[in-house]
Design a protein around this motif. Structure first.
Motif, PDB file in Angstrom:
ATOM      1  N   LEU A   1       0.833  -1.197   0.000  1.00  0.00           N
ATOM      2  CA  LEU A   1       0.000   0.000   0.000  1.00  0.00           C
ATOM      3  C   LEU A   1       0.870   1.249   0.000  1.00  0.00           C
ATOM      4  N   GLN A   2       0.648   2.108  -0.982  1.00  0.00           N
ATOM      5  CA  GLN A   2       1.372   3.371  -1.083  1.00  0.00           C
ATOM      6  C   GLN A   2       0.500   4.473  -0.502  1.00  0.00           C
ATOM      7  N   LEU A   3       0.908   5.012   0.624  1.00  0.00           N
ATOM      8  CA  LEU A   3       0.127   6.063   1.264  1.00  0.00           C
ATOM      9  C   LEU A   3       0.490   7.443   0.725  1.00  0.00           C
TER      10      LEU A   3
ATOM     11  N   ALA B   1       4.312   9.246  -4.591  1.00  0.00           N
ATOM     12  CA  ALA B   1       5.047   7.989  -4.770  1.00  0.00           C
ATOM     13  C   ALA B   1       4.163   6.941  -5.440  1.00  0.00           C
ATOM     14  N   ALA B   2       2.859   6.934  -5.066  1.00  0.00           N
ATOM     15  CA  ALA B   2       1.935   5.964  -5.650  1.00  0.00           C
ATOM     16  C   ALA B   2       1.751   6.223  -7.139  1.00  0.00           C
ATOM     17  N   ARG B   3       1.624   7.516  -7.503  1.00  0.00           N
ATOM     18  CA  ARG B   3       1.460   7.854  -8.922  1.00  0.00           C
ATOM     19  C   ARG B   3       2.698   7.472  -9.713  1.00  0.00           C
ATOM     20  N   GLU B   4       3.874   7.767  -9.148  1.00  0.00           N
ATOM     21  CA  GLU B   4       5.114   7.441  -9.852  1.00  0.00           C
ATOM     22  C   GLU B   4       5.259   5.933 -10.029  1.00  0.00           C
ATOM     23  N   ALA B   5       4.931   5.169  -8.967  1.00  0.00           N
ATOM     24  CA  ALA B   5       5.022   3.711  -9.056  1.00  0.00           C
ATOM     25  C   ALA B   5       4.064   3.179 -10.118  1.00  0.00           C
ATOM     26  N   ALA B   6       2.833   3.759 -10.150  1.00  0.00           N
ATOM     27  CA  ALA B   6       1.852   3.320 -11.148  1.00  0.00           C
ATOM     28  C   ALA B   6       2.317   3.670 -12.558  1.00  0.00           C
ATOM     29  N   ASP B   7       2.879   4.880 -12.719  1.00  0.00           N
ATOM     30  CA  ASP B   7       3.402   5.282 -14.035  1.00  0.00           C
ATOM     31  C   ASP B   7       4.499   4.342 -14.505  1.00  0.00           C
ATOM     32  N   ARG B   8       5.441   4.085 -13.621  1.00  0.00           N
ATOM     33  CA  ARG B   8       6.559   3.208 -13.968  1.00  0.00           C
ATOM     34  C   ARG B   8       6.063   1.826 -14.403  1.00  0.00           C
TER      35      ARG B   8
ATOM     36  N   GLN C   1      12.172  11.164 -17.470  1.00  0.00           N
ATOM     37  CA  GLN C   1      11.870  11.623 -16.113  1.00  0.00           C
ATOM     38  C   GLN C   1      12.094  10.526 -15.072  1.00  0.00           C
ATOM     39  N   TYR C   2      11.647   9.300 -15.414  1.00  0.00           N
ATOM     40  CA  TYR C   2      11.757   8.192 -14.474  1.00  0.00           C
ATOM     41  C   TYR C   2      13.039   7.375 -14.680  1.00  0.00           C
ATOM     42  N   ASP C   3      13.872   7.838 -15.600  1.00  0.00           N
ATOM     43  CA  ASP C   3      15.160   7.157 -15.875  1.00  0.00           C
ATOM     44  C   ASP C   3      14.931   5.675 -16.180  1.00  0.00           C
ATOM     45  N   LEU C   4      13.984   5.435 -17.088  1.00  0.00           N
ATOM     46  CA  LEU C   4      13.646   4.061 -17.478  1.00  0.00           C
ATOM     47  C   LEU C   4      14.395   3.723 -18.757  1.00  0.00           C
ATOM     48  N   ASN C   5      15.272   2.748 -18.681  1.00  0.00           N
ATOM     49  CA  ASN C   5      16.039   2.313 -19.842  1.00  0.00           C
ATOM     50  C   ASN C   5      15.367   1.114 -20.460  1.00  0.00           C
TER      51      ASN C   5
END
Length: 422
Positions: free
Chosen positions: A370-372, A376-383, A417-421
């Motif tokens: 659970l992301q309170l 952080a929750a939005r970023e995790a969902a985006d990733r 933005q999220y440094d996703l390679n």
């Protein structure tokens, strides 16, 4: 270990200069030729990937252009400057090494990279591992592969062997955890006829059979302490004695080993020798579990579906969206081996044209923590959404953007933005 030296062919009709050049390259495996016919005969033995350096007394610009257009890497002039020529040779070998690495890490298939000819992946985590394997392959050093069961340790060991100078020699694998303790010594070191009851003939062990090539010791953490001493002696002296034998046998092998065990803990518990560990682990490579390989579960599931459909059930056309979602959500404790087995079973059992989530017999996966914190929750969902979309579209950014309902520039911005390679 015996040094596998780089091959260098010198073609020079001046025998005095030929001897001088050969002497100056004493660290190489040097062959010499005095004429065109001899040079071509020697070249045919090692032709693939050959780099050519032309040094000529004719300094004409036309000669240089002709040599370069015919495939020469560089054109030099006589009289020969040995230091300059050494630099050119080093540059040629460096170019050859880079081309070899790029060839081994090419991506010929639409569904992901074929690394080392056997490992299929599109995840940055495994691509990093593969690049490490390719980089250390030419260096004749011992390598320790650490990873959970089913992560592909033997495939990587074979890839390392195939990328090394020992590729034309044997690759011999032995699972030290699958052989009873009383038989393991004989399997490794061999035995002489009559050495023990049942030894009706002299038998070479795995170490001896791997002479000139690579010995892969899987589950090295399961080797008993008494046998660890003998293995250490072999690694130090590079010779063995068969059980019941008295003659030392010289053996030239590269040792690659693997284990899922925590060897550091075993050393502290005195169940694994620290001196053996340091001999085996000149370089350590950590292999991530499947759950940590971004996008690889879906990539591999599609590959296994196609493979097993061809072999067992040609009516299968692919995987349903629900099946892909279930695969993406599962944690894969058994790693690639578990995934392969589940897909094989699903292909056999599927009644429709597409493998479904029910065919895979997977649960609901592991619920996310659970992301309170909303950011952080939005970023995790985006990733998560981005990596899934890119994986499902097999790296096609335009299609991934359509799947996500955003523009391609927006997706590129999010990747940055999220440094996703990916």
């Amino acid at each position: 270990m015996t040094e596998h030296r780089q091959k260098l062919l010198i073609v020079e009709d001046d025998l005095d200069l030929q001897k001088q050049l050969k002497w100056s390259y004493e660290g190489f495996d040097v062959s010499c030729a005095s004429n065109r016919e001899d040079a071509l005969a020697l070249l045919r033995e090692v032709e693939p990937g050959t780099k050519i350096i032309v040094v000529s007394g004719d300094g004409a610009h036309e000669s240089a252009l002709r040599a370069i257009s015919a495939g020469a890497l560089v054109f030099g002039h006589k009289p020969v400057d040995i230091d300059e020529l050494h630099m050119l040779v080093r540059r040629a070998f460096h170019a050859h090494e880079r081309e070899t690495q790029n060839a081994l890490l090419q991506q010929p298939d639409s569904d992901g990279a074929l690394l080392l000819g056997t490992i299929r992946t599109a995840s940055p985590e495994m691509i990093k591992v593969a690049r490490t394997i390719v980089r250390i392959a030419p260096a004749d050093i011992s390598v320790l592969l650490l990873g959970a069961s089913g992560t592909g340790k033997e495939l990587l060991a074979r890839g390392l062997h195939n990328a090394s100078g020992r590729r034309d020699k044997p690759f011999v694998a032995i699972n030290c955890g699958a052989i009873p303790e009383n038989l393991l010594e004989s399997e490794l070191f061999g035995h002489e006829k009559g050495a023990f009851t049942g030894a009706v003939k002299t038998t070479e062990g795995k170490i001896e059979l791997a002479h000139g090539g690579t010995l892969f010791l899987d589950e090295v953490g399961d080797i008993p302490l008494a046998l660890q001493v003998k293995l250490l002696r072999f690694l130090q002296e590079r010779n063995i004695e068969r059980i019941g034998g008295r003659k030392a046998i010289q053996v030239d092998v590269r040792v690659v080993c693997a284990t899922h065990r925590n060897l550091s803990q075993m050393i502290s518990e005195q169940t694994f020798r620290d001196d053996l560990y340091y001999r085996l682990a000149e370089v350590t490579v950590n292999i991530p579990p499947l759950a940590a390989r971004t996008g690889d579960a879906i990539l591999l599931a599609k590959h296994f579906t196609s493979k097993f459909a061809r072999e067992m059930n040609p009516t299968i056309k692919g995987m349903s969206t629900g099946a892909l979602a279930a695969i993406d959500a599962w944690n894969w404790p058994g790693n690639v081996r578990e995934l392969e087995n589940r897909v094989k079973r699903a292909v056999i059992m599927a009644e429709g044209a597409f493998v479904t989530a029910d065919d895979l017999d997977l649960g609901d996966g592991n619920a996310d923590d659970l992301q309170l914190n909303l950011k952080a929750a939005r970023e995790a969902a985006d990733r998560k959404a981005i990596t899934r979309a890119v994986a499902r579209t097999e790296g096609n950014i335009s299609n991934a953007a359509k799947l996500l309902g955003i523009s391609r520039p927006t997706l590129y911005d999010l990747l940055k933005q999220y440094d996703l390679n990916v």
